[in-house]
Design a protein around this motif. Sequence first.
Motif, PDB file in Angstrom:
ATOM      1  N   LEU A 148       0.598  -1.124   0.029  1.00 32.29           N
ATOM      2  CA  LEU A 148       0.058  -0.119  -0.030  1.00 32.29           C
ATOM      3  C   LEU A 148       0.949   1.317  -0.140  1.00 32.29           C
ATOM      4  CD1 LEU A 148      -2.774  -1.003   2.570  1.00 32.29           C
ATOM      5  CD2 LEU A 148      -3.143  -0.098   0.223  1.00 32.29           C
ATOM      6  N   THR A 149       1.984   1.278   0.758  1.00 34.88           N
ATOM      7  CA  THR A 149       2.838   2.347   0.927  1.00 34.88           C
ATOM      8  C   THR A 149       3.511   2.640  -0.399  1.00 34.88           C
ATOM      9  OG1 THR A 149       3.288   1.930   3.069  1.00 34.88           O
ATOM     10  CG2 THR A 149       4.946   3.157   1.989  1.00 34.88           C
ATOM     11  N   VAL A 150       3.914   1.533  -1.408  1.00 35.85           N
ATOM     12  CA  VAL A 150       4.694   1.766  -2.382  1.00 35.85           C
ATOM     13  C   VAL A 150       4.092   1.950  -3.573  1.00 35.85           C
ATOM     14  CG1 VAL A 150       6.482   0.279  -3.802  1.00 35.85           C
ATOM     15  CG2 VAL A 150       6.717   0.420  -1.365  1.00 35.85           C
ATOM     16  N   VAL A 151       2.846   1.581  -3.839  1.00 37.10           N
ATOM     17  CA  VAL A 151       2.172   1.463  -5.000  1.00 37.10           C
ATOM     18  C   VAL A 151       1.979   2.602  -5.803  1.00 37.10           C
ATOM     19  CG1 VAL A 151      -0.224   1.449  -4.044  1.00 37.10           C
ATOM     20  CG2 VAL A 151       0.258   0.368  -6.263  1.00 37.10           C
ATOM     21  N   ASP A 152       1.662   3.589  -4.995  1.00 34.74           N
ATOM     22  CA  ASP A 152       1.474   5.176  -5.409  1.00 34.74           C
ATOM     23  C   ASP A 152       2.932   5.771  -5.897  1.00 34.74           C
ATOM     24  OD1 ASP A 152      -1.267   5.171  -5.229  1.00 34.74           O
ATOM     25  OD2 ASP A 152      -1.161   5.729  -2.987  1.00 34.74           O
TER      26      ASP A 152
END
Length: 667
Positions: free
Chosen positions: A526-530
């Motif tokens: 969730l932290t990395v995907v953006d």
Amino acid sequence: MRLVSVVVPIHDVEAELPRCVDSILAQTYADLQVILVDDGSPDGSGGLCDAYAAADPRVEVIHQDNAGLSGARNAGLDRVRGFYVTFVDGDDWLDHSFVETLVGLAEQQDTQIAVCRFARITSDPAGGTHSGPPEVRCLTGDQALTEHFGDLHTLWTITPAKLYRTSLWEGMQFPDGRIHEDEFTTFRVLHRASRVTVTSAVLYNYLQRPGSLTGGPATVISRRHSADAAAAQLDYVRGCRPDLVGPAAGRLVRKQLALHRALVAAADPNAEGVLHELRATADLLKRHPSHAAVAVAAQAYARFPAPVATAMKAYAAAQPRARARAIRSRKTRQRRLRVLVSSGWLGGAGGAERALHSVLAALADDDVDVVVRRRLDGPLAVVPDRVRVHDYADWRWWAAGYDIGAKGWLIQRVLNPVRSRLLGRRYDVLLRSLSGPALESAARSRVSLIVPSGERLTPDVAGRYSFVAMQAPDNIHLAAGARTVLLPPPLLPLPTARRPRQALPSAYLLTVFNPYGAVKGLDDLLTVVDAAPLPIVWCHSQRTLDFDLPGSLVGHANLLHVDDPEPGELRHLYENCAAYVSFSRSEGFGWSIADALRYAPAVVARNIGVLTYEESRECPVKIVDGFDEVDWAWIGAQARPDSPRELSWLSPGAFRRRLADLTGAAP
């Protein structure tokens, strides 16, 4: 971090000293007190010590008149402030992870001494010394003392290559004026420890220079001191370990024989006195039947030294040829292993199922029985022809691990012993994954192993097996203080690459996991995907979409879901990604990471599972503590491998050799 004191005795080693001290100051464990003891060096060693102290506040220097190695070490001990202490001779050097590894073992296992292997260096090698996947053992001080009088004598005798709790050295000193100071001292410190941890990793380099005490030929005085040390060891065990009197006396006999021959060669009048000492030791040794032959030989030598010495020389000269014949004989009679494997499932597509499939493939030429709780469909359900698969419900294995109440008592005390006899076979190895049924009381085996598979064992379960078989070095916390051995599963190649049915981005990052909670890294995804500079291809089972996934991940524009890819499709994804990213916080082994090491251009992950093997760092790997900040530029700079990486340390052959070594059946 606990302070570690490093005592370095220095005398006439100006050429070697920079390598030694640089290896200490470059340790990955930084909280050090480095005590350099300049023992009256006639060369420039003292000046080098002062230069190091001026450049690094961790370094302290003692200048003293020459007092010998014992005096230098004792002076260093008087200045020690650390919770732990270790000793490094001035011409030796350390692997960069020596302190961190041994402190980690001491803390994880709550042991007072941590020991590593060392490499004997007879010249100046061009590079460092490396070892294969290490094994870790935990012993009591009594067990360590027993090994001290066995085949591992040198490992336990030398003072370096060990990390000690400083409290063990209270009231302890090296003997002044003695050459073999280690032999007078280390065994006493070992016996003070309640627990000792040993790793087979080679982390200490032991230089034997032609002009040094250890590298040069033995002198009469050296042999005299060595015999005196053996006599001191014998006196010690007579008071506290009578069971070791035989081995200790046998060692003293050998030292006295060598001393007498040296005195005769030097025409020294003290030779006759040594014969009297030898007779007294032989008389003591006669009381121990297992050493009777040595006692008889010693008595014969004491009575007729010249002819017996001639016979001993002839015997020694014949030994190399005899050993060579024995090695050739072992190589020609390699036999099949008889292995019993206990597993939760056969088939399926998860890590446990894949581990079983790879083990069976590695043992395809051996005699193997498999007991499983359930059989599942799929390509991993196919086993080699020689493998026999049994259901746990079969009468031979039914309820073998049940131990609750009266029924459990009957099964464990009556039924299992009867079954083990009726089976009429003894296995070389019992290998149980934690999900498999407990068969150890229903089957006889030379060696029994249990694989934790990422879950911590209870002391009761771990204690039923010869070893806890760790799939990776960081599994040590799962072993509940039991004896451990490193046994990575064999990594079989994935089949020929085949493009998945779904359209793929031209460049992408790859991750493979099912989100069974935060431990597998859903929060980090969730932290990395953006922020990721490339789309992320996420491979998982179809069931993943049935989990309570955040809505932002279900239809995220930068995330492509690939459900249940076939093995060939997985290989295509690994080979064509920009990098493999593992978000997992913990792994027993990490099959997807291992596949990425073989096929992907680069790997980004925490230091877990298979990545805790030193050999994994030969591949492009970026270790991270978290995913708040990732060096995406590093990922873009990594090139795709021209062919799959070999990873020979994870090969089926390496796995089988490890099993064979454990049973004494190695070719």
